[in-house]
Design an enzyme around this catalytic site. Sequence first.
Site, PDB file in Angstrom:
ATOM      1  N   GLY A   1     -76.426  34.833  25.033  1.00 53.18           N
ATOM      2  CA  GLY A   1     -75.156  34.964  24.892  1.00 53.18           C
ATOM      3  C   GLY A   1     -74.728  35.654  25.612  1.00 53.18           C
TER       4      GLY A   1
ATOM      5  CD  GLU B   1     -70.739  46.456  27.959  1.00 56.29           C
ATOM      6  OE1 GLU B   1     -70.116  47.249  28.229  1.00 56.29           O
ATOM      7  OE2 GLU B   1     -71.089  46.466  26.948  1.00 56.29           O
TER       8      GLU B   1
ATOM      9  CB  VAL C   1     -77.607  38.614  25.041  1.00 56.09           C
ATOM     10  CG1 VAL C   1     -78.905  39.294  24.589  1.00 56.09           C
ATOM     11  CG2 VAL C   1     -76.805  39.726  25.089  1.00 56.09           C
TER      12      VAL C   1
ATOM     13  CG  ASP D   1     -65.689  50.326  19.655  1.00 54.45           C
ATOM     14  OD1 ASP D   1     -64.251  50.071  19.064  1.00 54.45           O
ATOM     15  OD2 ASP D   1     -65.854  48.739  20.342  1.00 54.45           O
TER      16      ASP D   1
END
Length: 613
Positions: free
Chosen positions: A33, A37, A40, A153
């Site tokens: 992924g 930012e 992975v 968040d």
Amino acid sequence: MTHLAPAPPASALRVRRYPGGGELALAPAWEVGAGGEARVFALPGGAQVAKLYHVPTLERAEKLAWMVEHPPALPPGGAVSLAWPGALLTDARECFAGFVMPFAAGPRLFELYNPVTRRAQAPLFHWGLLHRGGARVAAAFDAVHAAGYVVGDVNESNLLVAPGGAVAVVDTDSFQVRDGGAAVYRSRVGKAEFTPPELQGVSFAEVDRTPGHDRFGLAVLLFLALMEGTHPFAARFRPGEEAPPLEERIARGLFPYAAGGAPVLPPRLAPRFDALDPGLRALFVTAFVDGHADPSVRPTAAEWRAALEEAEGALVVCGGNAQHRFGAHLGACPWCERARLLRGRDPFPATEEEARRTELEAPPAPPPSPAAETPAVPPRSPVSPPAPPPSAGTVPAAPVHAPAPTLAPHQPFAALVAQPAWAPLLGPSGARHPLAWLLPALVLVLGGGGVWIQVAGLAALTLLLTGLLETSAKARPVTRATLVTALVLALLAGGVVAATRPDAPDRVHRTEEVDQRPFLINEDVISQDARESGLVGEAVVWLVVEPDGTIDPASIRVHDSSSPELAEVAERVARQASYIPATVDGRPVRAEARIPLVLFIPRPDVTPAAPVP
């Protein structure tokens, strides 16, 4: 069984666990992924992943170092997990690069409470499992708060739910962290639909979040989970009232299920609020009404967990459908009632075959109400969508220059005009004999195609009958070419009729041809897609809704948008929305839909949430 990764290539990224850990080689092929930012990578064994930041910072390194040393204490049993940082990673220069965390996978929460995506992801995930998953989400929040952290968040995309209701929380590195000293590492992003009234319009980078703020977002999550994706502040306004944006409704406390009555009404197709357990209803009223001005009175995560576990224990199984679970306080199954309201579109189908079937009953007509919802965009007369403009940069094909046709000697020019170009393949007499055109004309008239096809067939039939009379007078012979031509033309006419019949499966019906136009199941998806934003304008989306309520992604066309950014948001909303298909004579059909939307795009002074790999 030991899982061994292949030897990494020379191009692999090489990092080290900190402190004193071994080297890890991350091959490009192991990337699972990437986002705005970080990237992975899977690690050997499959149980962990490495997250490497594009721009590592000292602040992030200090925050994650504290998290590594102070993980929350989770409930036993493994039903609740966190993708929590387990070790820091440094690059070849011994500089901070990222961290290692447990691997987590599964459907996201919104894919299970949205009835359309639930049918595809987990058809037998029933309402009781939504209670169980909600209780475990609450348990995760409780553990995070007990350890001194704040989620910040809160959103539906950072919660993964397994088929049995186990929950994993991801994107934990965005949590707000307060270390043992005075340092606070804030959560700088958030979604407006999960933001409490006191933080609406506030820059998250300038405020310390509290568990009281999280409790509002948690209540919204649980309401969405139990109410088929209906947002608690999705509402209908009385005639003549302008519907304000979702952020304003939250700030004003316009909760349509308030016990004492509210100036707004629930959405027409929202599930019944009284289907919820009385204890849960009381907690929602406390969270959104009593807690509107006082965050301290909002129910805690522990209170939600206890109430959801108690409510799940009180559910009974419907005698007509074992997948229907409902509260014992009700006299009848609300999901059977809802399936009838949606004319066979069962929110919790009894079998996977029923969940995946494509032939659905006709959708319901909106119930009459004196307090009809005021649409965000005034309705307009249905019009055909304009043709999409040519793609930018498209190079037109070069014209093909064919030799000019020549006339054969002694052949009249009128004969070339009257004879189709392919007629020589069937014989010159075949295409010119009226009998060759009689059979296809009959197919057009009797085939039941569109009205204009039948009118054209009648006109052709009249002319052909006249031609047959003239042919019989001249005794023109019926040749084999005539019969072959008649058969080919009849087959072509049959294809035209099949494509234009009202019940043709692949035909796209225009809005004026259907009895019931397509419409949204969950109107609140529009406001759910809004972010920390200001109202920009409106857009009109044209698309094709299939008979099973899905859409043809290639059919989406955005018109009348005031900016390219708005058009992009409109297209994303259209893809995420859920629809009831159009009907003709009670049968669902493919049909075009015109969806007017009021949309939002991020303001320059707010940092949007970065995608989570």
